[in-house]
Each structure stands twice: as C-alpha cells, then as structure tokens.
Design an enzyme around this catalytic site. Sequence first.
Site, PDB file in Angstrom:
ATOM      1  N   ASP A 243     -63.772  68.967  14.555  1.00 28.25           N
ATOM      2  CA  ASP A 243     -64.035  70.222  13.839  1.00 28.25           C
ATOM      3  C   ASP A 243     -63.025  71.301  14.240  1.00 28.25           C
ATOM      4  OD1 ASP A 243     -65.078  70.631  16.370  1.00 28.25           O
ATOM      5  OD2 ASP A 243     -67.089  71.214  15.694  1.00 28.25           O
TER       6      ASP A 243
ATOM      7  N   ASP B 182     -66.570  64.330  13.919  1.00 28.94           N
ATOM      8  CA  ASP B 182     -67.300  65.363  14.651  1.00 28.94           C
ATOM      9  C   ASP B 182     -68.475  65.853  13.815  1.00 28.94           C
ATOM     10  OD1 ASP B 182     -66.885  66.372  17.167  1.00 28.94           O
ATOM     11  OD2 ASP B 182     -65.258  67.711  16.585  1.00 28.94           O
TER      12      ASP B 182
ATOM     13  N   LYS C  36     -69.493  62.271  16.737  1.00 27.34           N
ATOM     14  CA  LYS C  36     -69.427  62.925  18.051  1.00 27.34           C
ATOM     15  C   LYS C  36     -70.338  64.142  18.062  1.00 27.34           C
ATOM     16  CE  LYS C  36     -65.612  65.225  19.612  1.00 27.34           C
ATOM     17  NZ  LYS C  36     -66.138  66.603  19.794  1.00 27.34           N
TER      18      LYS C  36
ATOM     19  N   GLU D 265     -64.190  67.897  28.250  1.00 27.71           N
ATOM     20  CA  GLU D 265     -63.212  68.930  27.871  1.00 27.71           C
ATOM     21  C   GLU D 265     -63.222  70.082  28.875  1.00 27.71           C
ATOM     22  OE1 GLU D 265     -63.345  70.294  23.792  1.00 27.71           O
ATOM     23  OE2 GLU D 265     -61.813  71.820  24.173  1.00 27.71           O
TER      24      GLU D 265
HETATM   25  O1  KIV Z   1     -62.648  69.140  17.506  1.00 29.49           O
HETATM   26  C1  KIV Z   1     -61.875  68.525  18.259  1.00 29.49           C
HETATM   27  O2  KIV Z   1     -60.684  68.320  17.957  1.00 29.49           O
HETATM   28  C2  KIV Z   1     -62.400  68.041  19.532  1.00 29.49           C
HETATM   29  C3  KIV Z   1     -61.413  67.649  20.579  1.00 29.49           C
HETATM   30  C4  KIV Z   1     -60.841  68.863  21.194  1.00 29.49           C
HETATM   31  C5  KIV Z   1     -62.011  66.729  21.578  1.00 29.49           C
HETATM   32  O3  KIV Z   1     -63.585  68.019  19.721  1.00 29.49           O
END
Ligand code: KIV
Length: 260
Positions: free
Chosen positions: A41, A80, A109, A178
């Site tokens: 996201d 995500d 995720k 992260e």
């Molecule tokens: O949204 C994203 O790109 C992420 C990464 C930073 C792991 O969650």
Amino acid sequence: MQTVTSIKNAKNRTPLTVITAYDALFASIFNNRTDMILVGDSLNMSFNKKPDTLSATLEIMIYHTNAVCKGAPDTFVICDMPFGTYTDEQKALKNASRVYQETDAHAVKIEGGIERAHIIKALTSNSIAVVGHIGLMPQYVRSEGGYKIRGKDEKDILKLIEDAKAVEKAGAFLLVLEGIKADATKRITEAVSIPTIGIGCGNATDGQVLVWSDMLGFFQEFQPKFVKKYLDGASVVEKAVDEYVKDVQNRDFPAQEHTY
Ligand code: KIV
C-alpha cells in the site's frame, strides 16, 4: 516459482528477496528475478502522492494486484490489505476472500502483532495465506504519532518478540519486520520458526524487501537511510525525455527509420 512451503523452508538459508511492484510493466521486468513481489500500500505515496498509506482502498489494491499478477505470472505475489479492511474477523475474511477471488495473489499481508492475531487466525483457518508485519507499521502512523524506529529498549524488544510469536502461532507463514534496531531484529528472527523479511532492520533477517521506486531512484521526495539506490531512475528518465523534446523541436525525430 516459490510456494508457501518453499518460503517457509527458506528459514536460515539463502536470504529471500522481495521487491514491491504496482503495475504490469515493472512487474514483468521483475518477474522471475526476486522470490516474491509485494503489492504494497506504499503505492499510495509513490504512485499517488498521498502523505501516507491510510487512504488506499481495497479496490485500489485489487486493481494494482491484478496488474502485477498479469505482468509477473511466474512470481509469488503478496497483496497488502489496506487500512480499515481487517478490523474484525468477518470483515477481514470477506475482504481477503475478495483479493483471492478477484486476483491471482498468493497471499495477503496484514499489519499488527498480538492485537491482530485473531484476525490472522480467522484467515489462515479459512485457507488464506497470511504474511504478518510488525515493528514500524505505516498504517499505525496517526495512532502512534509518527513513524518510530522500534526495538530501542528491552521492554519494546520483548513486546516485539511476543508480537512475532503471536503472528506465527496464528498461522502466518512469513513475517515482515520494518524499522527495527538490528540487534532486536536478530532476537525476533531467532525467536520464530517462520522466515522474517526486513526493511530498515539490518542484516539478520531471512530476507529483505525494498520499495521499487526507492531502490531504483524514481521516488525523489526523500530517501530513508535504509534504502540503497541501485539506479538513478529519475535522472535517466529526465535525460531521455529532455533528449526527445530537443529532437522533436529540432525536427531530428522522427527520422527516416521511424517513418512509413
Ligand atoms: O507497503 C509496502 O510497500 C510495505 C513494505 C514497506 C514492506 O509494506
């Protein structure tokens, strides 16, 4: 192509590689190059100029995930789940099922530790593969009052280890870490039997993820310390576009070989 099983088996082996992608064009370049592609996201910021990830919607994520799956048919793709789409088990199941039914993503995720374990369990017990995400969680930016590096003291490290174990117990097969101090990251990685993927966490994880527009130098607003810039993409493109403009203005383009 990686599978949930091969990814799980990658713990303590050659580090796993993950790159984000948001469209079919770049996904097709990344296809078969990294172990996984994450439709993060983060696209809300790098593609949409928004200040954070919070306004990304499920429709936006499904649209981009479809494009990425089309471009990278031979790569394991993770979508995500955006902010507000997994606030309770039923909502999470309904929305993650939409991702599975409307795209070819292999997994979703979810941000959150112990407080989200019941949500992860609801998905994994209904055959949806889940990647966890703890540490600095961009979807918590307002409730946490900013983006804060984690694992700076023993209390926080123990909390993160507890979060990681809860996410693993709930059935996640992979865990993104992260913005965590490197020594804390090492302890978290050693505390779980699923692989960890780090971003801004140092070198002790079972793999790394970077946002493509950061590592290829297209996102120019700022460059976090943890990003290695493998290409100065924006400069390369700027130079090429300037050359095109000059060629058109000088009538050097189109030349004979570009003409029917
Ligand atoms: O949204 C994203 O790109 C992420 C990464 C930073 C792991 O969650």
